[in-house]
Design a protein around this motif. Structure first.
Motif, PDB file in Angstrom:
ATOM      1  N   GLN A  27      37.484  44.663  15.053  1.00 52.34           N
ATOM      2  CA  GLN A  27      36.791  44.851  16.544  1.00 52.34           C
ATOM      3  C   GLN A  27      36.511  43.366  17.080  1.00 52.34           C
ATOM      4  O   GLN A  27      36.044  43.567  18.211  1.00 52.34           O
ATOM      5  N   PHE A  28      36.170  42.694  16.367  1.00 49.75           N
ATOM      6  CA  PHE A  28      35.690  41.360  16.919  1.00 49.75           C
ATOM      7  C   PHE A  28      36.889  40.404  17.377  1.00 49.75           C
ATOM      8  O   PHE A  28      36.710  39.512  18.013  1.00 49.75           O
ATOM      9  N   ILE A  29      38.137  40.904  17.259  1.00 46.79           N
ATOM     10  CA  ILE A  29      39.421  40.087  17.746  1.00 46.79           C
ATOM     11  C   ILE A  29      39.802  40.959  18.940  1.00 46.79           C
ATOM     12  O   ILE A  29      40.400  42.132  18.965  1.00 46.79           O
ATOM     13  N   ARG A  30      39.256  40.568  20.107  1.00 44.55           N
ATOM     14  CA  ARG A  30      39.542  40.964  21.494  1.00 44.55           C
ATOM     15  C   ARG A  30      40.011  40.299  22.449  1.00 44.55           C
ATOM     16  O   ARG A  30      39.234  39.385  23.028  1.00 44.55           O
ATOM     17  N   PRO A  31      41.386  40.236  22.655  1.00 46.06           N
ATOM     18  CA  PRO A  31      41.738  39.594  23.898  1.00 46.06           C
ATOM     19  C   PRO A  31      41.056  39.977  25.046  1.00 46.06           C
ATOM     20  O   PRO A  31      40.822  41.083  25.350  1.00 46.06           O
ATOM     21  N   GLU A  32      40.885  39.106  26.073  1.00 47.11           N
ATOM     22  CA  GLU A  32      40.169  39.304  27.288  1.00 47.11           C
ATOM     23  C   GLU A  32      41.129  40.000  28.164  1.00 47.11           C
ATOM     24  O   GLU A  32      42.360  39.732  28.359  1.00 47.11           O
ATOM     25  N   LEU A  33      40.554  41.137  28.813  1.00 45.18           N
ATOM     26  CA  LEU A  33      41.389  41.830  30.135  1.00 45.18           C
ATOM     27  C   LEU A  33      40.447  41.717  31.163  1.00 45.18           C
ATOM     28  O   LEU A  33      39.292  42.404  31.298  1.00 45.18           O
ATOM     29  N   LYS A  34      40.969  40.729  32.029  1.00 44.18           N
ATOM     30  CA  LYS A  34      40.116  40.439  33.241  1.00 44.18           C
ATOM     31  C   LYS A  34      40.412  41.475  34.442  1.00 44.18           C
ATOM     32  O   LYS A  34      41.616  41.725  34.760  1.00 44.18           O
ATOM     33  N   ASN A  35      39.578  41.877  35.071  1.00 43.76           N
ATOM     34  CA  ASN A  35      39.644  42.583  36.245  1.00 43.76           C
ATOM     35  C   ASN A  35      39.477  41.558  37.740  1.00 43.76           C
ATOM     36  O   ASN A  35      37.916  41.709  37.927  1.00 43.76           O
ATOM     37  N   MET A  36      40.395  40.812  38.032  1.00 42.54           N
ATOM     38  CA  MET A  36      39.927  39.957  39.113  1.00 42.54           C
ATOM     39  C   MET A  36      39.742  40.709  40.313  1.00 42.54           C
ATOM     40  O   MET A  36      40.393  41.737  40.396  1.00 42.54           O
ATOM     41  N   PRO A  37      39.111  39.936  41.348  1.00 41.24           N
ATOM     42  CA  PRO A  37      38.921  40.833  42.753  1.00 41.24           C
ATOM     43  C   PRO A  37      40.390  41.022  43.561  1.00 41.24           C
ATOM     44  O   PRO A  37      41.245  39.995  43.136  1.00 41.24           O
ATOM     45  N   ALA A  38      40.602  42.234  43.965  1.00 43.49           N
ATOM     46  CA  ALA A  38      41.851  42.279  44.667  1.00 43.49           C
ATOM     47  C   ALA A  38      42.088  41.102  45.807  1.00 43.49           C
ATOM     48  O   ALA A  38      40.978  40.754  46.697  1.00 43.49           O
ATOM     49  N   THR A  39      43.078  40.546  45.882  1.00 45.10           N
ATOM     50  CA  THR A  39      43.353  39.329  46.761  1.00 45.10           C
ATOM     51  C   THR A  39      43.957  39.816  48.097  1.00 45.10           C
ATOM     52  O   THR A  39      43.940  39.508  49.192  1.00 45.10           O
ATOM     53  N   ALA A  40      44.990  41.246  47.589  1.00 45.43           N
ATOM     54  CA  ALA A  40      45.669  41.647  49.029  1.00 45.43           C
ATOM     55  C   ALA A  40      46.085  43.064  48.520  1.00 45.43           C
ATOM     56  O   ALA A  40      47.351  43.245  48.269  1.00 45.43           O
ATOM     57  N   ASP A  41      45.168  43.866  48.624  1.00 50.04           N
ATOM     58  CA  ASP A  41      45.537  45.184  48.225  1.00 50.04           C
ATOM     59  C   ASP A  41      46.469  45.745  49.185  1.00 50.04           C
ATOM     60  O   ASP A  41      46.561  45.461  50.244  1.00 50.04           O
ATOM     61  N   LEU A  42      47.193  46.998  48.783  1.00 52.80           N
ATOM     62  CA  LEU A  42      48.249  47.572  49.367  1.00 52.80           C
ATOM     63  C   LEU A  42      47.497  48.459  50.560  1.00 52.80           C
ATOM     64  O   LEU A  42      46.500  49.064  50.206  1.00 52.80           O
ATOM     65  N   GLN A  43      48.180  48.367  51.732  1.00 52.66           N
ATOM     66  CA  GLN A  43      47.710  48.958  52.879  1.00 52.66           C
ATOM     67  C   GLN A  43      48.582  50.403  53.001  1.00 52.66           C
ATOM     68  O   GLN A  43      49.749  50.065  53.474  1.00 52.66           O
ATOM     69  N   VAL A  44      48.250  51.414  52.713  1.00 53.45           N
ATOM     70  CA  VAL A  44      48.806  52.533  53.007  1.00 53.45           C
ATOM     71  C   VAL A  44      47.847  53.837  53.168  1.00 53.45           C
ATOM     72  O   VAL A  44      46.557  53.546  53.227  1.00 53.45           O
ATOM     73  N   PRO A  45      48.401  54.857  53.823  1.00 55.66           N
ATOM     74  CA  PRO A  45      47.577  56.043  54.303  1.00 55.66           C
ATOM     75  C   PRO A  45      46.555  56.475  52.778  1.00 55.66           C
ATOM     76  O   PRO A  45      47.116  56.306  51.648  1.00 55.66           O
TER      77      PRO A  45
END
Length: 167
Positions: A27-45
């Motif tokens: 359980q201590f062997i945990r690769p990092e999973l980053k949630n970076m801020p959205a830089t250019a999110d999809l623009q849809v309805p």
């Protein structure tokens, strides 16, 4: 016979203890999973966005939210690998950087993958049944892509397609 049973029980107990300690240790062997801020999110309805958020964003954006059963290793390792791979192929948090035609092409390919049943991944759908795209949702995605593609198609290209009989 009783001594043999005790030895087997003791061996079983040690095996379970070693497996338990190993499970806790990994359980201590945990690769990092980053949630970076959205830089250019999809623009849809909003309706299209909601379908994509529910069915796609967890693996194909920087907005990954893990379920409780995704947290323990080794499941966590698989999830991290799948999310990294998914983001590499398509990241809705960065797709807005691309030209509109390329965005539309990527969305068209995504809808095709949904239609073929390749996305969301079958294992993901089993664990996350709300991610399944219904036929009605698929029609919403298709109707979003189809009329816009015709409006944005240059006049020269439309007249050429009409001459060849393609509509």
């Amino acid at each position: 016979m009783a001594a043999g049973s005790r030895i087997r029980f003791r061996g079983f107990t040690w095996s379970v203890a070693i497996l338990g300690i190993t499970f806790l240790g990994i359980q201590f062997i945990r690769p990092e999973l980053k949630n970076m801020p959205a830089t250019a999110d999809l623009q849809v309805p909003p309706q299209v966005k909601q379908i994509l958020k529910t069915s796609c964003y967890n693996c194909h954006s920087n907005e990954t939210t893990l379920s409780w059963f995704d947290e323990p290793a080794p499941a966590y390792w698989q999830v991290v690998r799948d999310v990294r791979e998914g983001r590499k192929h398509l990241n809705f948090s960065e797709i807005g950087k691309l030209p509109p035609g390329q965005q539309r092409g990527i969305l068209f390919e995504s809808v095709s993958q949904i239609e073929l049943g390749a996305m969301p991944l079958p294992a993901y759908k089993r664990l996350h049944p709300k991610s399944v795209v219904t036929p009605e949702q698929l029609m919403v995605l298709k109707s979003y892509l189809t009329p816009e593609a015709r409006k944005e198609q240059p006049q020269r290209e439309r007249s050429m397609l009409q001459r060849t009989g393609v509509r």
